[in-house]
Scaffold this motif. Structure first.
Motif, mmCIF file in Angstrom:
data_model
loop_
_atom_site.group_PDB
_atom_site.id
_atom_site.type_symbol
_atom_site.label_atom_id
_atom_site.label_comp_id
_atom_site.label_asym_id
_atom_site.label_seq_id
_atom_site.Cartn_x
_atom_site.Cartn_y
_atom_site.Cartn_z
ATOM 1 N N VAL A 17 0.874 -1.162 -0.032
ATOM 2 C CA VAL A 17 -0.014 -0.016 0.112
ATOM 3 C C VAL A 17 0.935 1.213 -0.012
ATOM 4 O O VAL A 17 1.800 1.510 0.887
ATOM 5 C CB VAL A 17 -0.720 0.111 1.267
ATOM 6 N N ASN A 18 0.659 2.017 -0.997
ATOM 7 C CA ASN A 18 1.489 3.246 -1.239
ATOM 8 C C ASN A 18 0.752 4.510 -1.337
ATOM 9 O O ASN A 18 -0.284 4.373 -2.123
ATOM 10 C CB ASN A 18 2.583 3.142 -2.348
ATOM 11 N N ARG A 19 0.912 5.531 -0.564
ATOM 12 C CA ARG A 19 0.407 6.674 -0.862
ATOM 13 C C ARG A 19 1.057 7.601 -1.918
ATOM 14 O O ARG A 19 2.146 7.946 -1.650
ATOM 15 C CB ARG A 19 0.238 7.486 0.591
ATOM 16 N N GLU A 20 0.285 8.531 -2.441
ATOM 17 C CA GLU A 20 0.705 9.607 -3.274
ATOM 18 C C GLU A 20 1.719 9.238 -4.429
ATOM 19 O O GLU A 20 2.895 9.784 -4.661
ATOM 20 C CB GLU A 20 1.335 10.669 -2.512
ATOM 21 N N GLY A 26 1.089 12.759 -12.201
ATOM 22 C CA GLY A 26 0.700 13.394 -11.061
ATOM 23 C C GLY A 26 0.249 12.205 -10.002
ATOM 24 O O GLY A 26 0.199 11.108 -10.270
ATOM 25 N N PRO A 27 0.224 12.400 -8.709
ATOM 26 C CA PRO A 27 0.031 11.515 -7.905
ATOM 27 C C PRO A 27 -1.302 11.264 -7.555
ATOM 28 O O PRO A 27 -2.263 12.004 -7.465
ATOM 29 C CB PRO A 27 0.698 12.281 -6.416
ATOM 30 N N VAL A 28 -1.542 9.817 -7.506
ATOM 31 C CA VAL A 28 -2.727 9.106 -6.980
ATOM 32 C C VAL A 28 -2.750 8.997 -5.503
ATOM 33 O O VAL A 28 -1.625 8.860 -5.054
ATOM 34 C CB VAL A 28 -3.179 7.748 -8.023
ATOM 35 N N ASP A 29 -4.016 8.971 -4.835
ATOM 36 C CA ASP A 29 -4.017 8.895 -3.549
ATOM 37 C C ASP A 29 -3.373 7.622 -2.906
ATOM 38 O O ASP A 29 -2.340 7.729 -1.968
ATOM 39 C CB ASP A 29 -5.228 9.277 -2.927
ATOM 40 N N TYR A 30 -3.761 6.518 -3.542
ATOM 41 C CA TYR A 30 -3.267 5.289 -3.043
ATOM 42 C C TYR A 30 -3.090 4.182 -4.287
ATOM 43 O O TYR A 30 -3.975 4.520 -5.124
ATOM 44 C CB TYR A 30 -4.047 4.785 -1.964
ATOM 45 N N LYS A 31 -2.012 3.593 -4.125
ATOM 46 C CA LYS A 31 -2.094 2.217 -4.899
ATOM 47 C C LYS A 31 -1.767 1.194 -4.201
ATOM 48 O O LYS A 31 -0.996 1.049 -3.421
ATOM 49 C CB LYS A 31 -0.676 2.683 -5.889
ATOM 50 N N ILE A 32 -2.821 0.044 -4.239
ATOM 51 C CA ILE A 32 -2.588 -1.044 -3.578
ATOM 52 C C ILE A 32 -2.430 -2.195 -4.481
ATOM 53 O O ILE A 32 -3.179 -2.310 -5.586
ATOM 54 C CB ILE A 32 -3.853 -1.467 -2.887
ATOM 55 N N SER A 33 -1.407 -2.838 -4.169
ATOM 56 C CA SER A 33 -0.908 -4.035 -5.254
ATOM 57 C C SER A 33 -0.720 -5.316 -4.379
ATOM 58 O O SER A 33 -0.133 -5.404 -3.240
ATOM 59 C CB SER A 33 0.131 -3.380 -6.154
ATOM 60 N N TYR A 34 -0.875 -6.202 -5.173
ATOM 61 C CA TYR A 34 -0.160 -7.566 -4.844
ATOM 62 C C TYR A 34 0.567 -8.003 -6.033
ATOM 63 O O TYR A 34 0.006 -8.869 -6.852
ATOM 64 C CB TYR A 34 -1.198 -8.648 -4.410
ATOM 65 N N SER A 39 -2.819 -4.541 -9.157
ATOM 66 C CA SER A 39 -2.905 -3.307 -8.583
ATOM 67 C C SER A 39 -4.148 -2.447 -8.646
ATOM 68 O O SER A 39 -5.094 -2.879 -9.709
ATOM 69 C CB SER A 39 -1.639 -2.430 -8.899
ATOM 70 N N THR A 40 -4.719 -1.730 -7.753
ATOM 71 C CA THR A 40 -5.787 -1.058 -7.611
ATOM 72 C C THR A 40 -5.365 0.345 -7.221
ATOM 73 O O THR A 40 -4.708 0.666 -6.246
ATOM 74 C CB THR A 40 -6.856 -1.585 -6.916
ATOM 75 N N LEU A 41 -6.103 1.266 -7.993
ATOM 76 C CA LEU A 41 -5.863 2.720 -7.532
ATOM 77 C C LEU A 41 -7.084 3.294 -6.735
ATOM 78 O O LEU A 41 -8.118 2.840 -7.076
ATOM 79 C CB LEU A 41 -5.724 3.683 -8.705
ATOM 80 N N GLU A 70 -6.023 -1.543 -14.774
ATOM 81 C CA GLU A 70 -7.343 -1.323 -15.015
ATOM 82 C C GLU A 70 -8.229 -0.901 -13.956
ATOM 83 O O GLU A 70 -9.425 -0.741 -14.320
ATOM 84 C CB GLU A 70 -7.758 -2.816 -15.913
ATOM 85 N N ARG A 71 -7.840 -1.362 -12.819
ATOM 86 C CA ARG A 71 -8.705 -1.136 -11.565
ATOM 87 C C ARG A 71 -8.466 0.176 -10.799
ATOM 88 O O ARG A 71 -7.301 0.526 -10.547
ATOM 89 C CB ARG A 71 -8.424 -2.251 -10.726
ATOM 90 N N ALA A 72 -9.651 0.708 -10.558
ATOM 91 C CA ALA A 72 -9.606 2.105 -9.663
ATOM 92 C C ALA A 72 -10.845 2.082 -8.929
ATOM 93 O O ALA A 72 -11.867 1.892 -9.360
ATOM 94 C CB ALA A 72 -9.109 3.190 -10.465
ATOM 95 N N ILE A 73 -10.665 2.890 -7.857
ATOM 96 C CA ILE A 73 -11.962 3.052 -6.900
ATOM 97 C C ILE A 73 -11.918 4.572 -6.500
ATOM 98 O O ILE A 73 -10.753 5.084 -6.187
ATOM 99 C CB ILE A 73 -11.890 2.415 -5.654
#
Length: 122
Positions: A17-20, A26-34, A39-41, A70-73
């Motif tokens: 889990v990474n922030r900015e 430009g920075p996305v708030d979070y990127k969560i990946s396995y 990965s999902t933004l 392809e995934r973002a929330i």
């Protein structure tokens, strides 16, 4: 504050889990990946944001391309009935009213009774 609380939800998780995260557009708030291919933004917005419609239409799509995912929330928080009505109008105009990847957070304080005042029926 919501973003800090959100980060705590992931504490101790096996996910990365990474922030900015800034992958060039430009920075996305979070990127969560396995791993790279999973990965999902997550992008947080306030309904009061003057560029909400523009951001919902384009911003996350640009981040997805830069992050090769392809995934973002999209998480949108509103504090008043007026903000909620504006948000619903924007979502309808963009054809996103039924989008499963948009999470609305009702942060109004005028529509919920305090837990200390609630009576539980037996």
């Amino acid at each position: 504050d919501l973003q800090v609380i959100y980060r705590l939800v992931w504490y101790g998780s096996s996910l990365d889990v990474n922030r900015e995260v800034n992958n060039g557009r430009g920075p996305v708030d979070y990127k969560i990946s396995y791993g790279k291919k999973n990965s999902t933004l997550v992008e947080f917005k306030l309904a009061s944001n003057s560029k909400l419609k523009q951001n919902l239409a384009k911003q996350v799509e640009i981040y997805k391309a830069a992050s090769e995912t392809e995934r973002a929330i999209k998480v949108i928080m509103y504090f008043t009935e007026k903000e909620y009505e504006k948000l619903c109008t924007v979502l309808n105009e963009l054809g996103l009213a039924d989008c499963k990847d948009i999470v609305l957070i009702d942060a109004r304080d005028d529509n919920k009774e305090s837990a200390s005042n609630v009576t539980i029926a037996k």
